[in-house]
Enzyme design. Structure first.
Site, PDB file in Angstrom:
ATOM      1  N   ARG A 105       6.584   4.687  -9.963  1.00  0.00           N
ATOM      2  CA  ARG A 105       7.157   3.899  -9.045  1.00  0.00           C
ATOM      3  C   ARG A 105       7.378   2.694  -9.688  1.00  0.00           C
ATOM      4  O   ARG A 105       8.060   1.659  -8.954  1.00  0.00           O
ATOM      5  CB  ARG A 105       6.491   3.827  -7.917  1.00  0.00           C
ATOM      6  N   ASP A 170     -17.808  11.218  -4.981  1.00  0.00           N
ATOM      7  CA  ASP A 170     -17.111  10.301  -4.539  1.00  0.00           C
ATOM      8  C   ASP A 170     -18.032   8.877  -4.742  1.00  0.00           C
ATOM      9  O   ASP A 170     -17.575   8.046  -5.252  1.00  0.00           O
ATOM     10  CB  ASP A 170     -16.801  10.219  -3.011  1.00  0.00           C
TER      11      ASP A 170
END
Ligand code: COA
Length: 403
Positions: A105, A170
């Site tokens: 992006r 995580d």
């Protein structure tokens, strides 16, 4: 609502500015830890419902403490311009997404370094910034990186792989993010040159899971999944007692001698199979089954507390498997001040844990609760040099949101 906006001066990371964009556990927990150690932490959340962690009832209060909430779309042109101003004096920027999502992006490392050459950028993703294009753009959570890394296949019972909880991949990754970011900050402070870290969550789990993996890569050995017992040694694992479980880690010469005596197998000590310098009772030992079953009988006939006390007195590492209620009552934790209570943004008392580890000269602290979505949007933009009119324009265009 009383939420402090001025971060007090505290902790080893006082003066460090950390900005991050991520949801859920891995990268936000890393940011949370940096904030507990004194960094000023800003989370960028989308202008919809924000971080998906906001859906949880309690854990969000622990893992979004000490943070500022900037609700902003950094991919809109004006959002990108604001991001660059915010990052101009930041030390660390962490983003977690599906592969090189930010570069796709237009927010590349080079663009960020053009406004802040010392910036440490941590790109967190499931599978990395480059490699097989099939892999790098995949969504990833704890369980799926554990599956891909070979870590999951090592855990569970022989019949069934299982994911170690809660969310082990995580949380291991959170610690890896903290460590990697701090290593890069150290270098950048000497060289004046920033860093871009490609942190693929599955690679962290390969590092964590390498212990037995190298037995395979070097000799083709695949140990059976251990279940509740260690795959190599007697006396290591979770043993059933008459009132619960004990976690036992039997290792060492004196420890083995004592244990064999205690379970009625003292005559084996100092024999050909178990010489008197035996530090590990391997499962390959001809007496292994006998030792395991006598030990099981011994534990099953006694209280977990009695075994813990007896073994501790005889240098054997053994601890009762604590339930939550045991932990809350435990004197040692109380004496160390491990529980902490603070008020949420809504003024409700919240019971959580303190800041670990404990830095003696520069202790961490909790200075604010989790803020509502966009609570700090105006403040962060003002500090980055945007005028009131510019901020209002961003609000009107829906590029930022305020609480
Ligand atoms: N404003 C506007 N758009 C935003 C934004 C913001 N502040 N922050 C993120 N976005 C974009 C993302 O770039 C993404 O766009 P894309 O799908 O075109 O790439 C989109 O919003 C969705 O965001 P995302 O957070 O990626 O949600 P998701 O549900 O598609 O995926 C994960 C969530 C966690 C699976 C994914 O981000 C991922 O794999 N991350 C890396 C590993 C990870 O952190 N896993 C979670 C560990 S607890």
């Amino acid at each position: 609502m009383t939420i402090a906006t001025h971060k007090p001066s505290f902790g080893p990371l006082d003066g460090l500015k950390v900005v991050y964009s991520a949801v859920e556990i891995a990268a936000p927990t890393a940011a949370c830890i940096l904030g507990e150690w004194g960094a000023d932490v800003i989370q960028i959340e989308n202008t919809g419902a924000g971080d998906t962690m906001r859906d949880t009832a309690y854990i969000k209060q622990l893992e979004r403490r000490n943070q500022r909430s900037l609700s902003m779309n950094p991919f809109a042109d004006e959002g990108r311009a604001a991001l660059l101003k915010i990052l101009a004096d930041a030390d660390v920027f962490i983003e977690s997404s599906k592969g090189p999502a930010w570069a796709r992006r237009g927010i590349t490392d080079d663009l960020l370094w053009s406004i802040n050459p010392k910036l440490v950028i941590v790109h967190v993703s499931g599978f990395g910034q480059d490699g097989d294009p099939e892999m790098v753009n995949r969504a990833a959570y704890d369980l799926t990186v554990a599956a891909y890394s070979g870590y999951m296949s090592q855990n569970g019972t022989p019949e069934q792989p299982m994911n170690p909880g809660p969310y082990a991949a995580d949380y291991f990754n959170a610690l890896m993010i903290v460590g990697a970011a701090m290593a890069a900050v150290h270098k950048a402070s000497q060289s004046g040159i920033g860093e871009s870290i490609d942190l693929a969550m599955f690679e962290t789990m390969m590092r964590i899971g390498a212990y037995y993996m190298v037995d395979y890569t070097n000799e083709g050995i695949v140990w059976p999944r251990p279940g509740a017992r260690n795959q190599n040694l007697c006396g290591i694992g979770e043993y059933r007692c008459n009132d619960g479980f004990i976690g036992l880690c039997l290792y060492g010469v004196k420890q083995n001698e004592y244990l064999l005596g205690a379970i009625g197998l003292g005559h084996l000590w100092g024999t050909e199979n178990i010489p008197s310098d035996t530090s590990g009772l391997w499962l390959s030992n001809p007496h292994a089954d006998e030792i395991q079953s006598k030990l099981e009988e011994y534990c099953a006939a006694r209280s977990k507390y009695d075994i813990e006390r007896e073994f501790a007195e005889n240098r054997i590492a053994a601890q009762v498997v604590m339930e939550y209620r045991d932990l809350v009552d435990e004197e040692h934790l109380k004496l160390r001040g491990d529980w902490l209570e603070w008020k949420t943004a809504e003024g409700k008392p919240f019971k959580g844990i303190g800041v670990f580890p404990k830095f003696r000269n520069n202790p961490g602290q909790v200075w604010r609760p989790m803020p509502p979505l966009g609570f700090d949007t105006k403040d962060v933009l003002e500090k980055a040099g945007l005028s009131a009119a510019e901020i209002q324009d961003l609000i009107d265009k829906g590029i930022v949101k305020t609480a």
